[in-house]
Design an enzyme around this catalytic site. Structure first.
Site, mmCIF file in Angstrom:
data_model
loop_
_atom_site.group_PDB
_atom_site.id
_atom_site.type_symbol
_atom_site.label_atom_id
_atom_site.label_comp_id
_atom_site.label_asym_id
_atom_site.label_seq_id
_atom_site.Cartn_x
_atom_site.Cartn_y
_atom_site.Cartn_z
ATOM 1 N N SER A 59 0.674 -1.053 -0.108
ATOM 2 C CA SER A 59 -0.046 0.049 -0.035
ATOM 3 C C SER A 59 1.105 1.418 -0.294
ATOM 4 O O SER A 59 0.300 2.556 -1.063
ATOM 5 C CB SER A 59 -1.038 -0.253 0.992
ATOM 6 O OG SER A 59 -0.249 -0.285 2.263
ATOM 7 N N GLY A 96 -1.360 -4.380 1.984
ATOM 8 C CA GLY A 96 -1.984 -5.917 2.758
ATOM 9 C C GLY A 96 -0.438 -6.539 1.846
ATOM 10 O O GLY A 96 -0.757 -7.850 2.391
ATOM 11 N N ASN A 124 4.861 -5.625 5.689
ATOM 12 C CA ASN A 124 4.563 -6.217 6.177
ATOM 13 C C ASN A 124 4.524 -7.228 6.987
ATOM 14 O O ASN A 124 3.740 -7.964 8.284
ATOM 15 C CB ASN A 124 2.550 -6.766 5.386
ATOM 16 C CG ASN A 124 2.109 -5.520 5.041
ATOM 17 O OD1 ASN A 124 1.988 -4.539 5.502
ATOM 18 N ND2 ASN A 124 1.128 -5.968 3.901
ATOM 19 N N ASP A 207 -2.913 6.507 11.177
ATOM 20 C CA ASP A 207 -2.562 5.457 11.139
ATOM 21 C C ASP A 207 -1.277 5.211 11.597
ATOM 22 O O ASP A 207 -0.957 4.313 11.973
ATOM 23 C CB ASP A 207 -3.206 4.537 10.157
ATOM 24 C CG ASP A 207 -2.948 4.458 8.858
ATOM 25 O OD1 ASP A 207 -1.152 5.587 8.740
ATOM 26 O OD2 ASP A 207 -2.520 3.993 8.065
ATOM 27 N N HIS A 210 0.737 5.149 6.648
ATOM 28 C CA HIS A 210 0.906 4.827 5.602
ATOM 29 C C HIS A 210 1.315 7.160 5.497
ATOM 30 O O HIS A 210 0.217 7.717 5.781
ATOM 31 C CB HIS A 210 -0.748 5.073 4.988
ATOM 32 C CG HIS A 210 -0.825 3.666 4.560
ATOM 33 N ND1 HIS A 210 -1.518 3.434 5.669
ATOM 34 C CD2 HIS A 210 -0.245 2.446 3.659
ATOM 35 C CE1 HIS A 210 -1.626 1.647 5.882
ATOM 36 N NE2 HIS A 210 -0.855 1.175 4.578
#
Length: 239
Positions: A59, A96, A124, A207, A210
């Site tokens: 992402s 993701g 991730n 968050d 990002h």
């Protein structure tokens, strides 16, 4: 500026399960572009006379939470166009994505040849605490696939770092992993993709993971510092 973005719906069909929504801290979420619902299609043929530069990542590459033209691949594309370097930029980021998911879809993405392949995966894996041996093998498999499908491609590896939540040793080994893979495979290395952005609240979305549009502008400068001499050099050799 001409940035080709793959359909999220098509990519999700290949990587269903790559994103675990139960993970509280993950470079994940929905892409900023809504799913199109179109059937899976082959990547578009590059524009006549243009080489292909492909960003392959999660992402961060997809530009989660910002407009497509604000994501760092689009900003790099604008710089390329301003210099007339003759590259078509493809954004193959998927929110993701893990290295395992990337390994499963890279062959499809490379159905058309590329001149430059920017590999941005692993965050991730690290945030989930996945075994680094698995991450290493997956990244190596992606690199091997690129070299098999596009033997002349220049591969650029985007280094990542993670906070020491899972232990300082794991975080240190995770950081070193990128340096080791780059050295072993003679890759061009971006030492840390989020240099000057990671951990800075005003440059990240709520968050904390990002980048905002302003953060993406800094990421684009970091990437461009590495890519510019490479692309200019290729243009000089192959005008």
């Amino acid at each position: 500026m001409n940035v080709v973005c793959f359909s999220l719906a098509a990519l999700l069909a290949l990587t269903l399960g790559a994103c675990n929504s139960n993970q509280p801290a993950e470079v994940a979420g929905s892409s900023s572009a809504a799913p199109t619902g179109r059937p899976l299609a082959a990547p578009a043929t590059p524009a006549a006379g243009k080489k292909r530069l492909l960003f392959f990542g999660n992402s961060l590459t997809a530009g989660y939470g910002v407009e497509p033209e604000q994501a760092f691949p689009a900003l790099v594309s604008a710089k390329i166009d301003s210099l007339g370097l003759g590259y078509e930029v493809v954004n193959a980021g998927l929110s993701g994505e893990t290295t395992a998911g990337g390994r499963s879809r890279v062959g499809w993405v490379l159905r058309q040849p590329v001149a430059v392949f920017v590999l941005e995966l692993g965050a991730n894996d690290g945030l989930r605490g996945l075994p680094l041996g698995d991450t290493r093998r997956n990244l190596q498999a992606i690199i091997d696939t690129v070299r098999r499908r596009s033997p002349g491609a220049q591969i650029v590896l985007a280094g990542m770092q993670i906070p020491p939540n899972l232990g300082t040793a794991y975080a240190a080994d995770f950081k070193a992993l990128y340096q080791e893979i780059a050295a072993q495979n003679d890759l061009v290395l971006i030492p840390f993709l989020l240099e000057g952005v990671g951990g800075i609240r005003q440059l990240n979305q709520p968050d904390g993971i990002h980048p905002t549009a302003a953060g993406h502008r800094i990421v684009a400068r970091t990437v461009w510092t590495v890519l510019q001499p490479l692309l200019v050099g290729q243009a000089a050799v192959n005008p």
